[in-house]
Design an enzyme around this catalytic site. Structure first.
Site, PDB file in Angstrom:
ATOM      1  CB  CYS A  69      57.702 -15.347  64.596  1.00  0.00           C
ATOM      2  SG  CYS A  69      56.181 -16.297  64.623  1.00  0.00           S
ATOM      3  CB  ALA A  93      49.174 -18.910  59.348  1.00  0.00           C
ATOM      4  CB  SER A 106      48.291 -21.706  61.861  1.00  0.00           C
ATOM      5  OG  SER A 106      49.375 -22.597  61.838  1.00  0.00           O
TER       6      SER A 106
END
Length: 360
Positions: free
Chosen positions: A306, A62, A186
């Site tokens: 992340c 993504a 994703s």
């Protein structure tokens, strides 16, 4: 990963002597044509979960899809030079927008309320004749809050702008709003393999490629596709379409159990407008860094994976108006199709016991 996704990948991971699964899907020989057919079958499975009237471009994930959508579309919208997005967006959107700002575009970050939801009147005032693109998440990756994508798309379209939707966290779980112009997804979020995602692009929208070379993926994404990753993604998407109601019912049960077990905690963000497989919880005064160390047998986090290890406080929780201490007292729990009630109960016991130990 879903067992069905893994099974779909297996034929495409072998050598030439194992059935031809190693063939290049961009080659004209019989093995290549067979691999190309598998890729297209996978594309149909993923596209079936998207709005009608568009094309799907496979990417590495993504993040690449979002970059392709944001950076690839802006050149065709000159002289419009303004981008509007929400302060709580994923880093893939935020950091790309910050980069575009350094290239001369104007960036507006819309605030959210303490429920994590954008104010549509504020959005309406920010989107105007200079706006090229509005970017908004369907489901927030940290707090699970659902944004009003259809309304934001109407605002964008009324001003002649496009809307890019980061649908990663909601794909296969919630309907994708028909009004979106581009949608990034994703595979691993729907129990498919990591390393593959896609950008859906509405018909008639021009996008410039980021990666140049052989032009394999519809001229927008050069590089050899992996039939195995595509096949796993397609199988996961088809399974998600079949199981969407059963998965939603299962996750609703898990959330009800979790809320009861964490009754002493506060929920960050809206509880009503939220994907039920996410709980972002706060217990003021708790040292979450210590909690993570004390409860290593449970897979939970203090924020987005992340941003893990960055040392920065969550920009999402900060945008809700939480203090630095409150942000440091918050944890994120995620559960889904393969999570059991027993696992929720055991995890809650371990986390709550460790929290009690901190408070003495």
């Amino acid at each position: 990963m879903a067992p069905e996704a893994l099974a779909a990948m297996q034929p495409w991971l072998g050598g030439i002597d194992s059935g031809g699964g190693w063939a290049n899907p961009h080659s004209a020989h019989s093995g290549g044509r067979k691999a190309a057919a598998a890729v297209e079958f996978a594309r149909e499975g993923v596209t079936a979960l998207m709005p009608a009237g568009g094309r799907l471009v496979f990417t590495s994930g993504a993040t690449e899809a979002i970059n392709l959508g944001l950076r690839g579309v802006l050149g065709s919208h000159k002289p419009r030079c303004r981008i509007v997005t929400i302060v709580t967006e994923h880093a893939a959107v935020r950091d790309t927008c910050f980069w575009l700002e350094r290239q001369g575009f104007t960036l507006d970050l819309l605030p959210v309320g303490n429920d994590g939801i954008v104010d549509l009147d504020v959005a309406r005032a920010a989107v105007g004749s200079e706006t090229a693109l509005v970017a908004a998440m369907l489901v927030n990756n940290e707090i699970g809050v659902i944004q009003p994508i259809a309304a934001l798309a109407d605002i964008a379209h009324n001003a002649g702008a496009l809307l890019l939707c980061d649908a990663v966290q909601g794909f296969g779980r919630l309907p994708i709003p028909d009004a979106a112009d581009m949608v990034a997804v994703s595979a691993h979020k729907i129990h498919g393999p990591k390393g593959i995602g896609a950008l859906w692009i509405r018909d008639g929208i021009n996008v410039e490629p980021l990666i140049h070379g052989g032009g394999q993926e519809q001229g927008l994404r050069s590089g050899t596709l992996s039939p195995a990753l595509c096949a796993g993604f397609g199988a996961a998407a088809r399974l998600a379409a079949v199981r969407v109601d059963a998965d939603a019912a299962h996750v609703a049960i898990l959330r009800k159990v979790a809320l009861a077990l964490f009754a002493d905690w506060q929920v960050n963000g809206s509880l009503d407008h939220r994907y039920e497989g996410n709980l972002n919880l706060r217990r003021d005064g708790l040292d979450v860094a210590r909690l993570l160390s004390d409860v290593r047998s449970v897979a939970f986090s203090a924020g987005s994976a992340c941003a893990s290890g960055s040392g920065r406080p969550s920009h999402v929780l900060t945008a809700l108006g939480l203090s630095a201490d409150q942000v440091r007292s918050s944890i994120r729990l995620g559960f889904g199709r393969y999570t059991t009630v027993d696992e929720i109960e055991r995890a809650a016991h371990l986390i709550n016991q460790a929290a009690l130990d901190q408070f003495g």
